[in-house]
Design a protein around this motif. Structure first.
Motif, PDB file in Angstrom:
ATOM      1  N   UNK A 126       2.109   3.345  -6.095  1.00  0.00           N
ATOM      2  CA  UNK A 126       1.798   2.220  -6.978  1.00  0.00           C
ATOM      3  C   UNK A 126       2.362   0.936  -6.396  1.00  0.00           C
ATOM      4  N   UNK A 128       2.881   0.286  -3.232  1.00  0.00           N
ATOM      5  CA  UNK A 128       2.047  -0.073  -2.081  1.00  0.00           C
ATOM      6  C   UNK A 128       0.737  -0.688  -2.553  1.00  0.00           C
ATOM      7  N   UNK A 129       0.124  -0.074  -3.570  1.00  0.00           N
ATOM      8  CA  UNK A 129      -1.160  -0.576  -4.064  1.00  0.00           C
ATOM      9  C   UNK A 129      -1.023  -1.994  -4.607  1.00  0.00           C
ATOM     10  N   UNK A 130       0.172  -2.339  -5.108  1.00  0.00           N
ATOM     11  CA  UNK A 130       0.401  -3.693  -5.619  1.00  0.00           C
ATOM     12  C   UNK A 130       0.687  -4.677  -4.492  1.00  0.00           C
TER      13      UNK A 130
END
Ligand SMILES: Nc1ncnc2c1ncn2[C@@H]1O[C@H](COP(=O)(O)OP(=O)(O)O)[C@@H](O)[C@H]1O
Ligand SMILES: [Mg+2]
Lengths: 225, 262
Positions: A126, A128-130
């Motif tokens: 999460x 990393x995705x942000x």
């Protein structure tokens, strides 16, 4: 000679009280330096152990294994009595802090590794995705959560290393035990030893309680989360 | 009802080529020896809503996770809003700030409040001030209808609320594309609707969306295209009407009869 005047001789204890106070001061200073220095180093070594390039990971593993295996007293004696032969001369306090700190850092690294590895993968995904960078992810997401998991065993290790500060008396560091044995020799009475033991307990019993409390509290926390 | 929602979508003629915000071409992905994605070609235009479905293990998650580099790919190319996805961390970072993602398990940060979950990335990657980030977070928490939970911790919320926070958290980064990987699969039935409603609203606002979901009602309502995957390949790709009424592929028809229960 009756029991009280032999082991709990108030007059003797009052006479050597300043010595003992200085001793507990040194013991607390040694424990604090070890726990802070070794703790910070341990977390950094843990990060190297988990995230660094392969060579450095290997070195970190070797470091952790070495200092978890070696007896503290052996390490302390080597640092204090053997290192001067290669020109490294440390005073008793430095030598003791180094020996205890090396060992404490390796235990800390292991405790934090377990903590970090217990964090679900989804957390770093999460992050990393942000678009959070690796250092921010470690600092704001991984370490705070690892800390919660690691706190009970880490505190337990801290209490154990605080007790091991008494080993420093072997290299003539004026810690509580050394001061107490000196005072015993000075007064030809064992009461200072008993007084020292009580002083150790006054500091360490609450610490042991704290460990139990944290273990209990964080176990319940884990269930709720 | 289908017809009306189709009108509400206002489906337009195929847009110009440079409208593409995601362009995937010849994508191949292996997990070790396992061939997880096979020759995937997919172009997503700005504002398009795409639903991806298919049996478990068909590579749906892997496909969407390749788009924001949560998985690396071994063959083919992925371009996201004009940036070619390479090993270069700068490109990866740029793409991740343009692409928001919601996970099946929400993946909220349990040690941070709802508000902190939403402000963390804008503050660290967009260098927003705390005040601005919080104001924007409240705007998006309002949008997903949970402004009153801002100071609670994720563990204090229901699953549906947590997923809506996850959507708000992603929106705070102002992404141009949103990826959803089975956002309602971990939810109790009574909470699925609140999350789907939020996603429908997001679609109405014109967000480009790729949704892995088996909620076929949602697909009917908002999808411009439905993609069916099997064994790592796209085997069917059509508008929802065609997809549900006249799927060409036997595997698709079998899958549909399972999820639609007839
Ligand atoms: N990290 C991984 N390592 C090895 N195999 C994986 C990994 N992730 C997924 N797979 C395999 O790749 C295939 C596709 O997985 P996935 O994309 O998660 O499917 P779906 O989301 O459609 O259920 C599955 O067979 C799965 O077992
Ligand atoms: Mg999946």
């Amino acid at each position: 000679m009756d029991f009280v005047s032999t082991f709990l001789n108030v007059e003797v204890i009052l006479r050597v009280y300043p010595m003992l106070l200085k001793g507990i001061g040194n013991t607390v200073a040694l424990a604090s330096a070890t726990i802070v220095g070794g703790g910070v180093a341990g977390v950094l070594i843990c990060l190297v152990r988990l995230y660094a390039p392969k060579v450095f990971r290997g070195l970190a593993i070797a470091y952790i294994d070495l200092f978890r295996a070696i007896p503290i007293l052996v390490l302390l004696v080597i640092i204090y009595y053997a290192l001067p032969f290669v020109g490294i001369r440390l005073n008793a306090f430095m030598a003791a802090t180094l020996a205890l700190g090396l060992v404490f850092s390796s235990f800390t690294a292991e405790v934090f590794r377990a903590g970090i590895q217990a964090i679900p993968r989804g957390q770093t995904e999460a992050a990393a995705a942000l678009g959070l960078s690796f250092p921010v992810t470690i600092w704001r997401i991984v370490l705070p959560q690892a800390f919660r998991i690691a706190i009970p065993p880490h505190t337990s290790n801290a209490v154990a290393i605080a007790k091991d500060t008494s080993l420093a008396s072997v290299v003539a560091m004026p810690d509580l035990l050394k001061q107490a044995t000196d005072a015993q020799a000075l007064t030809a009475n064992p009461s200072p030893l008993i007084a020292a033991a009580i002083m150790y307990l006054i500091v360490l019993l609450p610490a042991v309680r704290l460990v139990s409390y944290l273990e209990e509290r964080f176990r319940n926390d884990g269930k709720a989360a | 009802m289908n017809d009306r929602s189709a009108q509400a979508r206002g489906r337009t003629a195929p847009a110009a080529q440079d409208d593409a915000v995601i362009r995937i071409s010849g994508l191949n992905k292996w997990y070790g020896a396992y061939h997880a994605l096979r020759d995937i070609d997919l172009t997503v235009r700005k504002g398009e809503r795409i639903v991806i479905c298919g049996p478990s293990g068909s590579g749906k998650s892997t496909l969407v996770r390749c788009i924001n580099a949560l998985e690396t790919h071994q063959g083919g190319t992925i371009d996201v809003v004009g940036t070619r996805l390479t090993d270069d961390l700068k490109d990866v970072g740029r793409i991740r700030t343009e692409v928001g993602m919601c996970f099946q398990q929400f993946n909220l940060f349990p040690h941070l409040t709802v508000l902190e979950n939403c402000t963390l990335a804008p503050r660290w990657t967009r260098r927003q001030s705390k005040r601005d980030a919080e104001a924007e977070a409240m705007h998006f928490l309002n949008k997903v209808r949970i402004p009153d939970q801002a100071n609670k911790y994720p563990g204090q919320l229901s699953g549906g609320q947590q997923q809506r926070v996850a959507i708000a958290r992603a929106l705070c980064m102002k992404p141009r594309i949103m990826l959803f990987d089975e956002p309602t699969s971990a939810l109790d039935p009574e909470m699925i609707k609140e999350v789907l409603d939020t996603m429908v609203e997001l679609a109405r606002d014109g967000m480009t969306m790729l949704c892995v979901t088996h909620e076929m009602g949602f697909a009917r309502k908002v999808a411009d295209r439905v993609i069916f995957m099997d064994a790592g390949a796209i085997v069917e790709e059509s508008d929802p009407e065609t997809f549900f009424s006249a799927a060409r592929n036997a595997r698709t028809r079998q899958f549909l009869s399972q999820v639609l229960g007839h």
